[in-house]
Design an enzyme around this catalytic site. Structure first.
Site, PDB file in Angstrom:
ATOM      1  CG  HIS A  80      39.350 -16.868 -18.122  1.00 35.03           C
ATOM      2  ND1 HIS A  80      40.666 -17.239 -18.275  1.00 35.03           N
ATOM      3  CD2 HIS A  80      39.322 -15.995 -17.076  1.00 35.03           C
ATOM      4  CE1 HIS A  80      41.404 -16.609 -17.374  1.00 35.03           C
ATOM      5  NE2 HIS A  80      40.596 -15.861 -16.636  1.00 35.03           N
ATOM      6  CD  GLU A 108      38.384  -7.273 -12.252  1.00 33.04           C
ATOM      7  OE1 GLU A 108      38.939  -6.662 -13.169  1.00 33.04           O
ATOM      8  OE2 GLU A 108      38.852  -8.292 -11.718  1.00 33.04           O
ATOM      9  CG  ASP A 109      34.940  -8.244 -14.721  1.00 31.75           C
ATOM     10  OD1 ASP A 109      35.242  -7.053 -14.875  1.00 31.75           O
ATOM     11  OD2 ASP A 109      35.767  -9.151 -14.623  1.00 31.75           O
TER      12      ASP A 109
END
Length: 739
Positions: A80, A108-109
């Protein structure tokens, strides 16, 4: 607001446990480059070798960080962000933007930190990634508030570097391309958000290619059946239409060639979304919308644009009043082009756009063109500078909004696709949303101009502030220092900046009015105890404020005015240790008539007028202290007053000042002959008395007589008497009574 369970196309298996510092994630991944990375490198072929090495390093870091995470489609998650980078590479963006796109979900992840990115790729990349990162660590009441607050954060990051929004738009575009893996509910929500926020932002930034694809994908997800029907009709155009298109194109090309104009001539095909919106907005059938031929002529220079305009007007006659010159007056997003509509040879209109190569690039790529086309892109009309000024205005307005949701709604208002172009007295051009008023123009000039506006001159003619403006008008705002915003202004302004500024000023005025009224109420209560606020020791006031957690005296006074604190109770507490207080004297002095609080009509934020009796200036009145509403004013002859007298501590002696301003609600019960035209005659008589009619309703009606209730606005009792007198003179009127 990047890809994760709350946004399109992605879900993640839990990330594998990572080293504490996250630095170990920067280790490389061996093996040949996957296809999706090779596609990125082909799209970024304009970069030099060292920059492509940086790109590979970013992919190595991203792949390591996202290892073990997958999208809902089952693909490795790293596909992505690499796809997002490819979208930006196709727009010709610089290497820092592409690296940030590949890493935009790492903070963020994954365990990778901002500091880690700054050390490896530089502060700019870290800043970009942080700007795109959502606010998942905070707790919000609902999804809408979280979305709005994330949008506010992104906007602040955009104001520092416009590339943040480019990454966000590319992120949203790829998520929309892979929306099929989401649930039906998620598809609907994401598509609606795309059409309401992201596609308009792309348009506002001049990025027509991305805007068009976002709109098409959003339309397909939101209304799949409608999209399929329109798309099929576009593909199966009748042969006659295709032949007509070729014939018109040949005629235009021949004429342009004869004039020796170097050009590119492109026939324009409408998208399903543009057809759908035009059918709905203009109530047209599919055939009517499609019965228009569109062409774009791209030439070398601005003089060539006007030369080409002359050629097409000589080939086919132009439609009157359909010519627009966006070269001389560019759109707010920097878009420049000549637009004209011609009488076609087959009875159908021919829409023609004429522009230069640079204008065409900016029309397609908007602010992204700044990085791929340097010559002449820094002028005051460039998409880049206009985007900066737009975002600067939004940043200013967001400081004054009460909540993220309110701010997001204001931004949506400012994303209207249609604009009006107006001239200041000095000849400067300003663009405003469609249906803007003179007051919107005033706030666009400056917040102080809007706050003090009283009227406007539109094309030299004196006009009220609610006057709607049209393109090309010259507007001058008349101000007065004593003028302040009115709550009614919110009913007719359309721009986000005006709405935010008015609300902010009204809050400020309301607070000041509350403080003043609370001061008068507390002083009056203290006078009943033979003291005053000035005589209360400051230590006692500070102690009371601390005990009840008020940051300052003004906050306490505002609470009193709003009915949340009883002035008598506060006075008792403050006077307890005051010389001459209740310990020395039990009797409370009887208030004199001049102790009444006089109202001017400007205290609407903290004083309200009861709907049960509708008091107006000149009426004998009393005030009743109501929690949350402040002082509610009633007429002395109101049936509810007897009940309120049972709570004397809440009764506030109140009266009218000598000078009272504003309009006040009143109601009349009018009995008329039930015949045609009776209502119109009564309404005309009320209007002749210079009173506004808010509402009319029939109370009773039979074959002979009708009884109507007129809700009107008057200045005072004298004005109301004048209205009643004029209505009584009418032959159709049998009786008039104030309710």
């Amino acid at each position: 607001m990047s890809a994760h369970p709350a946004t399109p196309g992605s879900t993640r298996t839990p990330a594998r446990s990572a080293p504490a510092a996250g630095a170990a994630l920067l280790d490389g991944v061996d093996g040949s480059l996957p296809d999706y990375v090779q596609e990125l490198e082909r799209a970024a072929s304009y970069l030099d070798d060292s920059q492509r090495q940086q790109l590979r390093r970013a992919w190595t870091v991203g792949a390591s960080a996202h290892a073990g995470q997958t999208r809902k489609s089952g693909e490795p998650y790293i596909t992505h962000p690499v796809a997002v980078a490819r979208v930006l590479a196709e727009q010709g963006l610089d290497v820092e933007t592409l690296i940030a796109a590949i890493l935009h979900d790492t903070i963020e992840d994954t365990p990778v930190t901002r500091e880690c990115l700054a050390e490896e790729f530089g502060e700019t990349v870290a800043e970009l990634v942080d700007g795109v990162t959502k606010l998942d660590k905070l707790q919000f009441r609902d999804r809408a508030e979280a979305t709005a607050e994330s949008f506010r954060k992104m906007l602040l990051a955009m104001s520092r570097d416009l590339r943040v929004i480019l990454i966000k738009l590319a992120d949203r575009l790829h998520n929309m391309r892979t929306l099929g893996a989401q649930s039906a509910e998620a598809r609907q929500r994401i598509a609606r958000e795309t059409l309401e926020i992201y596609a308009p932002i792309a348009q506002r930034l001049g990025m027509n290619l991305i805007k068009a694809e976002l709109q098409d994908l959003g339309f397909r997800a939101l209304h799949p059946w409608r999209h399929a029907v329109i798309e099929k009709r576009i593909r199966t155009q009748p042969v006659v239409r295709r032949e007509a298109l070729v014939q018109i194109e040949a005629n235009l090309a021949q004429r342009l060639a004869k004039e020796k104009l170097q050009h590119r001539l492109i026939s324009r095909v409408k998208s399903p979304w543009s057809i759908y919106t035009k059918m709905r907005a203009e109530h047209k059938s599919f055939t009517q919308v499609m019965d228009v031929f569109g062409f774009r002529i791209v030439v070398r220079s601005v003089p060539d644009c006007y030369h080409a305009l002359g050629v097409v007007h000589a080939t086919y006659k132009p439609l009157d009043a359909r010519f627009r010159d966006f070269i001389a007056i560019p759109k707010a997003n920097g878009y420049q082009s000549l637009h004209t509509v011609l009488f076609g040879p087959y009875g159908s209109p021919v829409e023609v756009q004429i522009r230069t190569e640079e204008m065409d690039l900016i029309a397609e790529k908007g602010i992204a063109a700044h990085w791929s086309y340097k010559d002449g892109a820094e002028g005051p009309n460039s998409a880049q500078s206009r985007a900066h000024s737009w975002i600067t205005g939004l940043v200013e307005s967001q400081h004054a909004t009460g909540s993220s949701l309110e701010f997001l709604e204001n931004v949506k208002v400012d994303l209207f696709p249609d604009e009006v172009y107006l001239f200041t007295p000095k000849g400067d051009i300003m663009s405003l949303p469609r249906n803007s008023t003179a007051l919107d123009f005033a706030y666009a000039v400056h917040t102080d101009v809007g706050n003090q506006a009283v009227a406007a001159r539109v094309d030299g003619k004196l006009s009220p502030l609610r006057t709607r403006l049209g393109s090309g008008q010259r507007v001058e705002i008349i101000t007065a220092r004593s003028s302040t915003p009115k709550p009614q202004w919110l009913e007719f302004v359309v721009s986000g900046k005006a709405r935010t500024a008015i609300r902010q000023q009204l809050k400020q005025i309301g607070h000041e009015d509350a403080v003043q009224l609370g001061h008068r109420m507390l002083d009056r209560a203290l006078e009943g105890l033979d003291t005053s606020l000035d005589r209360v020791p400051q230590v006692r006031i500070d102690t009371y404020l601390a005990e009840h957690r008020f940051p300052r005296l003004e906050a306490l006074l505002a609470e009193i005015a709003l009915g949340n604190r009883m002035p008598s109770q506060v006075a008792q507490a403050l006077a307890r240790e005051t010389p001459g207080g209740p310990e020395r004297r039990k009797a409370v002095r009887t208030p004199r008539p001049d102790d009444r609080i006089l109202i001017t009509g400007a205290e609407r934020g903290v004083i309200s007028f009861a709907h049960c009796c509708l008091p107006i200036p000149g009426d004998e009145i009393m005030g009743y202290h109501t929690a949350g509403k402040g002082v509610v004013v009633h007429r002395m002859d109101c049936p509810n007053v007897a009940e309120y007298r049972k709570s004397p501590d809440r009764w506030v002696p109140i009266g009218w000042d000598r000078e009272v301003s504003g309009d006040f609600a009143a109601a009349l019960k009018i009995e008329v002959d039930n015949r045609p035209g009776a209502l119109a005659q009564v309404a005309a008589a009320v209007a002749d008395a210079e009173s506004n009619i808010d509402r009319v309703e029939y109370l009773e009606r039979d074959t002979n007589v009708a009884v109507m209730k007129f809700s009107i606005e008057v200045a005072d009792r004298r004005h109301l008497a004048d209205v009643i007198r004029r209505v009584r003179r009418l032959q159709v009127v049998l009786g008039v009574q104030r309710i």
